[in-house]
Design a protein around this motif. Structure first.
Motif, PDB file in Angstrom:
ATOM      1  N   THR A 110       1.019   4.231  -2.992  1.00 32.68           N
ATOM      2  CA  THR A 110       0.799   5.487  -2.601  1.00 32.68           C
ATOM      3  C   THR A 110       1.961   6.742  -3.375  1.00 32.68           C
ATOM      4  N   ILE A 162      -9.148  11.043  -1.959  1.00 34.96           N
ATOM      5  CA  ILE A 162      -9.345   9.782  -1.022  1.00 34.96           C
ATOM      6  C   ILE A 162     -10.973   9.996  -0.266  1.00 34.96           C
ATOM      7  N   ASP A 213      -6.990  -5.191   0.016  1.00 33.76           N
ATOM      8  CA  ASP A 213      -6.667  -4.661  -1.088  1.00 33.76           C
ATOM      9  C   ASP A 213      -7.715  -5.366  -2.317  1.00 33.76           C
ATOM     10  N   ASP A 240      -9.108   8.062  -6.185  1.00 30.20           N
ATOM     11  CA  ASP A 240      -7.873   7.704  -6.329  1.00 30.20           C
ATOM     12  C   ASP A 240      -7.804   6.513  -5.358  1.00 30.20           C
ATOM     13  N   ARG A 241      -8.524   6.653  -4.282  1.00 32.34           N
ATOM     14  CA  ARG A 241      -8.349   5.972  -3.257  1.00 32.34           C
ATOM     15  C   ARG A 241      -9.727   5.995  -2.270  1.00 32.34           C
ATOM     16  N   ILE A 259       0.805  -1.247   0.006  1.00 29.52           N
ATOM     17  CA  ILE A 259      -0.020   0.040  -0.065  1.00 29.52           C
ATOM     18  C   ILE A 259       0.781   1.335  -0.123  1.00 29.52           C
ATOM     19  N   VAL A 272      -3.867   5.721   4.315  1.00 25.16           N
ATOM     20  CA  VAL A 272      -2.676   6.126   3.911  1.00 25.16           C
ATOM     21  C   VAL A 272      -1.485   6.062   4.965  1.00 25.16           C
ATOM     22  N   ALA A 319      -4.748   3.126  -8.437  1.00 30.11           N
ATOM     23  CA  ALA A 319      -6.037   3.528  -7.637  1.00 30.11           C
ATOM     24  C   ALA A 319      -5.913   2.304  -6.668  1.00 30.11           C
ATOM     25  N   ILE A 320      -6.865   2.379  -5.738  1.00 28.19           N
ATOM     26  CA  ILE A 320      -6.862   1.242  -4.639  1.00 28.19           C
ATOM     27  C   ILE A 320      -8.094   1.182  -3.826  1.00 28.19           C
ATOM     28  N   THR A 366     -11.539   3.962   0.726  1.00 27.20           N
ATOM     29  CA  THR A 366     -11.578   2.842   1.866  1.00 27.20           C
ATOM     30  C   THR A 366     -13.154   2.755   2.515  1.00 27.20           C
TER      31      THR A 366
END
Length: 407
Positions: free
Chosen positions: A52, A76, A211, A110-111, A48, A261, A193-194, A113
């Protein structure tokens, strides 16, 4: 999940009194699995961190190459737990797409969670199309009361690991995650991207981040679905999900929301992939890191006289603890934002939204998934999401203190 936990609190206590778990494996085998878990955790966090670094470099390189005029930005999205209150967040995400100002319109993230109900929402946000957001809102606006099935009495008497059966909810989730969605999410690996989903390892009491972007790219649909269901499996209410020989449950047991992050890359001076005296002196603009947090619930309790019964008092306390956990997380992000202002190379921005304290939640029928209740939250979310002024930028407690002292 204030409302869902309050609904089952008394019976959870009753069931726990008679619950016993027998070891099924030897201590040696268990120790080996714990060691493998620890190694995997280190590898996952290292991966991860690398992603980043890569996405930050990509953004800055694109700006230097003249591919974009605006400052390089990482967006994010952080989705909290909240059970059926996830209907609010689903509405926010759809309504947000109607904002006219391109600076404040819903970005391509881009991210992403997610925890618990946020984990169920997160894949749609990673796909990121208007169609995906509409499908998500409709999912929450049309709940099936049978998503929570089974008999509490039978579960207690037979000493089952959960009070309810979520077979129908599981089937609904597995139908929603199809090959087309997996391919859309998997393709975003190329953009660095994640999609991160958090679940709690109930055997070890440890939080684990999965992930899902990479799992989707591998085409492992069952594991993808298992992780989502694990993150949403309220301990004692829904059965745990077995992943890599461990029992996983609701990520909200450890964290109601998470950043995703490595903090050292953000707030430590002279650290991070974009740090460099030469870059700063050369006029490279600050890398913007924008955090958009959707809290699926209220941060301020509705005032009412304290209940007199032990069960109602317990329900009130659990609701307060969950609200406090969300507030503490937002405060931590606010502290990070303030520390990051010392850096010449990063602009750290935080925006959050929650169910307004003045909004009167409709009375719901007994049960977790009530259509009237969830539809009202979807519509509220759509209205709030379409208004760019809905986003807060200060710590929630600071705002509440200011409201109390204002004339």
């Amino acid at each position: 999940m204030p409302r869902s936990i309050a609904f089952v609190f008394p019976v959870v206590l009753f069931a726990a009194a008679g619950c016993r778990t027998e070891p099924e494996i030897s201590e040696q085998v268990f120790a080996q699995r714990v060691s493998a878990f620890d190694e995997k955790l280190v590898a996952d966090y290292s991966a991860i961190r690398k992603i980043t670094i890569d996405v930050a470099d990509d953004k800055l390189d694109a700006w230097q190459a003249g591919d974009r005029d605006s400052p390089p930005t990482i967006d994010i999205l952080i989705l909290s737990s909240g059970g059926p209150d996830g209907a609010f967040g689903a509405g926010v995400l759809e309504g947000w797409g109607k904002v006219a100002d391109p600076e404040l319109r819903r970005p391509q993230f881009d991210r992403v969670t997610g925890i618990s109900t946020g984990a169920l929402m997160a894949p749609y946000a990673m796909v990121g199309t208007d169609e995906a957001y509409h499908e998500l809102a409709e999912f929450y606006a049309n709940p099936d009361p049978d998503w929570m099935g089974g008999s509490i009495l039978w579960s207690v008497l037979s000493n089952k690991p959960s009070l309810f059966d979520n077979a129908k909810l599981e089937a609904t989730v597995r139908r929603a995650i199809d090959a087309e969605m997996l391919q859309a999410i998997g393709r975003r690996v190329e953009e660095n991207a994640i999609l991160l989903v958090g679940a709690t390892n109930m055997d070890l009491g440890r939080f684990r981040v999965f992930d899902l972007t990479r799992i989707a790219a591998e085409g492992n649909e069952k594991r993808f679905e298992d992780v989502m269901l694990a993150s949403a499996a309220i301990p004692g209410v829904f059965p745990p999900v077995i992943i890599d020989h461990f029992s996983y449950g609701d990520g909200g047991a450890v964290a109601n929301l998470f950043l995703g992050v490595d903090r050292d890359l953000i707030w430590r001076e002279q650290a991070g992939p974009w740090w460099g005296e030469n870059r700063v002196k050369a006029g490279v603009p600050k890398l913007r890191v924008r955090h958009w947090i959707i809290v699926n619930g209220k941060l301020k309790a509705d005032p009412s006289p304290a209940p007199k019964t032990w069960s109602a008092m317990g329900q009130r306390a659990i609701s307060q603890m969950l609200r406090a956990a969300n507030i503490r997380s937002l405060q931590q992000l606010d502290v990070m934002r303030r520390l990051a202002t010392r850096r010449p190379d990063v602009a750290f921005e935080v925006y959050w939204v929650a169910i307004p304290p003045e909004f009167e939640l409709p009375q719901a029928a007994d049960g977790m998934f009530d259509e009237q209740y969830m539809r009202a939250l979807v519509e509220l979310g759509r209205e709030i999401g379409a208004d760019p002024n809905s986003w807060h930028t200060e710590s929630p407690l600071l705002e509440l203190d200011w409201e109390r002292s204002a004339p």
